[in-house]
Design a protein around this motif. Sequence first.
Motif, PDB file in Angstrom:
ATOM      1  N   LEU A 167      -1.204  -9.648  -7.450  1.00  0.00           N
ATOM      2  CA  LEU A 167      -1.681  -8.441  -6.773  1.00  0.00           C
ATOM      3  C   LEU A 167      -1.789  -8.684  -5.275  1.00  0.00           C
ATOM      4  O   LEU A 167      -1.405  -7.828  -4.461  1.00  0.00           O
ATOM      5  CB  LEU A 167      -3.034  -8.021  -7.346  1.00  0.00           C
ATOM      6  CG  LEU A 167      -3.620  -6.705  -6.847  1.00  0.00           C
ATOM      7  CD1 LEU A 167      -2.698  -5.540  -7.194  1.00  0.00           C
ATOM      8  CD2 LEU A 167      -5.004  -6.476  -7.450  1.00  0.00           C
ATOM      9  N   ALA A 168      -2.297  -9.866  -4.887  1.00  0.00           N
ATOM     10  CA  ALA A 168      -2.405 -10.197  -3.463  1.00  0.00           C
ATOM     11  C   ALA A 168      -1.027 -10.242  -2.815  1.00  0.00           C
ATOM     12  O   ALA A 168      -0.840  -9.757  -1.690  1.00  0.00           O
ATOM     13  CB  ALA A 168      -3.119 -11.537  -3.291  1.00  0.00           C
ATOM     14  N   ALA A 169      -0.043 -10.805  -3.508  1.00  0.00           N
ATOM     15  CA  ALA A 169       1.303 -10.887  -2.950  1.00  0.00           C
ATOM     16  C   ALA A 169       1.889  -9.499  -2.722  1.00  0.00           C
ATOM     17  O   ALA A 169       2.444  -9.201  -1.653  1.00  0.00           O
ATOM     18  CB  ALA A 169       2.202 -11.691  -3.890  1.00  0.00           C
ATOM     19  N   PHE A 170       1.748  -8.627  -3.715  1.00  0.00           N
ATOM     20  CA  PHE A 170       2.327  -7.287  -3.592  1.00  0.00           C
ATOM     21  C   PHE A 170       1.595  -6.438  -2.554  1.00  0.00           C
ATOM     22  O   PHE A 170       2.213  -5.654  -1.839  1.00  0.00           O
ATOM     23  CB  PHE A 170       2.326  -6.577  -4.950  1.00  0.00           C
ATOM     24  CG  PHE A 170       3.436  -7.019  -5.855  1.00  0.00           C
ATOM     25  CD1 PHE A 170       4.756  -6.764  -5.537  1.00  0.00           C
ATOM     26  CD2 PHE A 170       3.155  -7.704  -7.024  1.00  0.00           C
ATOM     27  CE1 PHE A 170       5.786  -7.177  -6.360  1.00  0.00           C
ATOM     28  CE2 PHE A 170       4.174  -8.129  -7.863  1.00  0.00           C
ATOM     29  CZ  PHE A 170       5.493  -7.862  -7.531  1.00  0.00           C
ATOM     30  N   TYR A 171       0.263  -6.605  -2.464  1.00  0.00           N
ATOM     31  CA  TYR A 171      -0.439  -5.778  -1.479  1.00  0.00           C
ATOM     32  C   TYR A 171      -0.129  -6.239  -0.050  1.00  0.00           C
ATOM     33  O   TYR A 171      -0.053  -5.418   0.870  1.00  0.00           O
ATOM     34  CB  TYR A 171      -1.944  -5.742  -1.767  1.00  0.00           C
ATOM     35  CG  TYR A 171      -2.833  -6.622  -0.924  1.00  0.00           C
ATOM     36  CD1 TYR A 171      -3.111  -6.308   0.406  1.00  0.00           C
ATOM     37  CD2 TYR A 171      -3.454  -7.736  -1.469  1.00  0.00           C
ATOM     38  CE1 TYR A 171      -3.945  -7.096   1.175  1.00  0.00           C
ATOM     39  CE2 TYR A 171      -4.295  -8.527  -0.711  1.00  0.00           C
ATOM     40  CZ  TYR A 171      -4.529  -8.211   0.607  1.00  0.00           C
ATOM     41  OH  TYR A 171      -5.366  -8.990   1.361  1.00  0.00           O
ATOM     42  N   LEU A 172       0.086  -7.551   0.134  1.00  0.00           N
ATOM     43  CA  LEU A 172       0.476  -8.017   1.463  1.00  0.00           C
ATOM     44  C   LEU A 172       1.856  -7.491   1.847  1.00  0.00           C
ATOM     45  O   LEU A 172       2.084  -7.073   2.990  1.00  0.00           O
ATOM     46  CB  LEU A 172       0.469  -9.545   1.494  1.00  0.00           C
ATOM     47  CG  LEU A 172      -0.920 -10.204   1.486  1.00  0.00           C
ATOM     48  CD1 LEU A 172      -0.797 -11.704   1.285  1.00  0.00           C
ATOM     49  CD2 LEU A 172      -1.660  -9.894   2.774  1.00  0.00           C
ATOM     50  N   LEU A 173       2.774  -7.480   0.888  1.00  0.00           N
ATOM     51  CA  LEU A 173       4.089  -6.910   1.144  1.00  0.00           C
ATOM     52  C   LEU A 173       3.985  -5.423   1.459  1.00  0.00           C
ATOM     53  O   LEU A 173       4.667  -4.917   2.363  1.00  0.00           O
ATOM     54  CB  LEU A 173       4.999  -7.134  -0.070  1.00  0.00           C
ATOM     55  CG  LEU A 173       5.435  -8.574  -0.346  1.00  0.00           C
ATOM     56  CD1 LEU A 173       6.196  -8.668  -1.669  1.00  0.00           C
ATOM     57  CD2 LEU A 173       6.302  -9.102   0.793  1.00  0.00           C
ATOM     58  N   SER A 174       3.121  -4.714   0.740  1.00  0.00           N
ATOM     59  CA  SER A 174       2.946  -3.282   0.974  1.00  0.00           C
ATOM     60  C   SER A 174       2.351  -3.018   2.348  1.00  0.00           C
ATOM     61  O   SER A 174       2.790  -2.114   3.068  1.00  0.00           O
ATOM     62  CB  SER A 174       2.043  -2.677  -0.113  1.00  0.00           C
ATOM     63  OG  SER A 174       2.620  -2.803  -1.379  1.00  0.00           O
ATOM     64  N   LEU A 175       1.344  -3.810   2.706  1.00  0.00           N
ATOM     65  CA  LEU A 175       0.724  -3.650   4.018  1.00  0.00           C
ATOM     66  C   LEU A 175       1.732  -3.888   5.133  1.00  0.00           C
ATOM     67  O   LEU A 175       1.830  -3.099   6.087  1.00  0.00           O
ATOM     68  CB  LEU A 175      -0.456  -4.614   4.148  1.00  0.00           C
ATOM     69  CG  LEU A 175      -1.194  -4.622   5.493  1.00  0.00           C
ATOM     70  CD1 LEU A 175      -1.806  -3.262   5.778  1.00  0.00           C
ATOM     71  CD2 LEU A 175      -2.259  -5.705   5.517  1.00  0.00           C
ATOM     72  N   ALA A 176       2.503  -4.962   4.998  1.00  0.00           N
ATOM     73  CA  ALA A 176       3.501  -5.265   6.022  1.00  0.00           C
ATOM     74  C   ALA A 176       4.557  -4.163   6.104  1.00  0.00           C
ATOM     75  O   ALA A 176       4.957  -3.743   7.196  1.00  0.00           O
ATOM     76  CB  ALA A 176       4.160  -6.607   5.725  1.00  0.00           C
ATOM     77  N   ALA A 177       4.998  -3.676   4.941  1.00  0.00           N
ATOM     78  CA  ALA A 177       6.010  -2.623   4.925  1.00  0.00           C
ATOM     79  C   ALA A 177       5.480  -1.342   5.548  1.00  0.00           C
ATOM     80  O   ALA A 177       6.187  -0.672   6.324  1.00  0.00           O
ATOM     81  CB  ALA A 177       6.467  -2.366   3.492  1.00  0.00           C
ATOM     82  N   GLY A 178       4.218  -0.992   5.240  1.00  0.00           N
ATOM     83  CA  GLY A 178       3.641   0.232   5.796  1.00  0.00           C
ATOM     84  C   GLY A 178       3.510   0.175   7.304  1.00  0.00           C
ATOM     85  O   GLY A 178       3.869   1.129   8.012  1.00  0.00           O
ATOM     86  N   VAL A 179       2.990  -0.928   7.812  1.00  0.00           N
ATOM     87  CA  VAL A 179       2.848  -1.081   9.260  1.00  0.00           C
ATOM     88  C   VAL A 179       4.212  -1.085   9.937  1.00  0.00           C
ATOM     89  O   VAL A 179       4.403  -0.496  11.016  1.00  0.00           O
ATOM     90  CB  VAL A 179       2.076  -2.371   9.595  1.00  0.00           C
ATOM     91  CG1 VAL A 179       2.058  -2.624  11.092  1.00  0.00           C
ATOM     92  CG2 VAL A 179       0.646  -2.281   9.068  1.00  0.00           C
ATOM     93  N   LEU A 180       5.199  -1.734   9.298  1.00  0.00           N
ATOM     94  CA  LEU A 180       6.545  -1.785   9.870  1.00  0.00           C
ATOM     95  C   LEU A 180       7.171  -0.395   9.930  1.00  0.00           C
ATOM     96  O   LEU A 180       7.802  -0.035  10.937  1.00  0.00           O
ATOM     97  CB  LEU A 180       7.424  -2.717   9.036  1.00  0.00           C
ATOM     98  CG  LEU A 180       8.851  -2.948   9.560  1.00  0.00           C
ATOM     99  CD1 LEU A 180       8.812  -3.620  10.928  1.00  0.00           C
ATOM    100  CD2 LEU A 180       9.654  -3.777   8.572  1.00  0.00           C
ATOM    101  N   ILE A 181       6.994   0.390   8.876  1.00  0.00           N
ATOM    102  CA  ILE A 181       7.556   1.747   8.847  1.00  0.00           C
ATOM    103  C   ILE A 181       6.981   2.596   9.971  1.00  0.00           C
ATOM    104  O   ILE A 181       7.706   3.263  10.723  1.00  0.00           O
ATOM    105  CB  ILE A 181       7.289   2.408   7.480  1.00  0.00           C
ATOM    106  CG1 ILE A 181       8.109   1.728   6.381  1.00  0.00           C
ATOM    107  CG2 ILE A 181       7.625   3.899   7.525  1.00  0.00           C
ATOM    108  CD1 ILE A 181       7.723   2.175   4.989  1.00  0.00           C
ATOM    109  N   ILE A 182       5.656   2.551  10.121  1.00  0.00           N
ATOM    110  CA  ILE A 182       5.019   3.368  11.156  1.00  0.00           C
ATOM    111  C   ILE A 182       5.366   2.864  12.544  1.00  0.00           C
ATOM    112  O   ILE A 182       5.623   3.646  13.469  1.00  0.00           O
ATOM    113  CB  ILE A 182       3.491   3.385  10.961  1.00  0.00           C
ATOM    114  CG1 ILE A 182       3.134   3.963   9.599  1.00  0.00           C
ATOM    115  CG2 ILE A 182       2.815   4.206  12.049  1.00  0.00           C
ATOM    116  CD1 ILE A 182       1.677   3.881   9.262  1.00  0.00           C
ATOM    117  N   SER A 183       5.409   1.543  12.727  1.00  0.00           N
ATOM    118  CA  SER A 183       5.716   0.986  14.041  1.00  0.00           C
ATOM    119  C   SER A 183       7.144   1.306  14.460  1.00  0.00           C
ATOM    120  O   SER A 183       7.417   1.533  15.643  1.00  0.00           O
ATOM    121  CB  SER A 183       5.518  -0.534  14.023  1.00  0.00           C
ATOM    122  OG  SER A 183       4.178  -0.861  13.711  1.00  0.00           O
ATOM    123  N   ALA A 184       8.070   1.316  13.477  1.00  0.00           N
ATOM    124  CA  ALA A 184       9.477   1.555  13.794  1.00  0.00           C
ATOM    125  C   ALA A 184       9.767   3.033  14.030  1.00  0.00           C
ATOM    126  O   ALA A 184      10.569   3.387  14.898  1.00  0.00           O
ATOM    127  CB  ALA A 184      10.356   1.024  12.664  1.00  0.00           C
TER     128      ALA A 184
END
Length: 290
Positions: free
Chosen positions: A104-121
């Motif tokens: 769960l920790a691995a997937f939520y970290l990936l989700s957090l990174a993906a979300g921030v990357l989407i908004i930043s880009a």
Amino acid sequence: MISNVYSLFIEPFSDFSFMQRALWGGIVLSISATPIGVFLTLRRMSLTGDAMAHAILPGAAIGFLISGVSIIAMTIGGIIAGCIVAILAGIVARYSNAEEDSSLAAFYLLSLAAGVLIISAKGSNVDLLHVLFGSVLALNNDALILLTSIATISVLSLTVLYRPLVFECVDPDFFKSVSKLSAIAHYAFLLLVVLNLVAGFHALGTLMSVGLMILPAAISRFWSEKLGVMLLIALLTSIISSYLGLFLSFHVSFATSPAIVLVMGIIYIVSLLFGQHGGLLSKKSHKLHF
């Protein structure tokens, strides 16, 4: 003196509609999310709530970029993302050597990174702050309808699931062996966690919404060992913190979501020191330690 007290504590909520909507949103979220938080802490799943709060970010971000500040789009995206992460973590834990918490920790970290990357880009810093920290002072009627609807669903669902959830808190292995309701109650409860985090996301953002769920529950455990009393203490703590956070935001110009969580944090520290059940300075705590 009476007029001063009125202008200080009541006038902001009687004269400004945005403060009224923000307070109503805080109360509704308290009714909906704090019981979920109590059961999360009793089941030792507090960090699961934190993980799921981050897991909804990419779905909400995609909905935000597609439709702007659309309550429906961001809600659907957040629910889908949260459910996907919960299901994937469960599958990995069941069919591999990884524990459920680590997957769960691995997937939520990936989700957090993906979300921030989407908004930043694709978005801006303002968009990122809006998604991460919410905008409780900007709640409109559509958002309040959504929050109230989710709160109604949560309360009704908890009424039905109350006994199975209590059994899971006491002895999950025994309950799993004697009843087929264990799996149903578990996954239904995870869905309620996702729903309430999505609701909290609209008001407090992904980073702060889990605070409204977990901190009141953690506070209540220092003051009672009875489940009904814990639920009541958590609810009152959340409502009072919402009011005081909005009060500080209005008079001192603090950021609203962090102010609400900070008030809860102060109450938590006081409870940690003076709570009757496990407080560091309480007599019962010293006797238990001895």
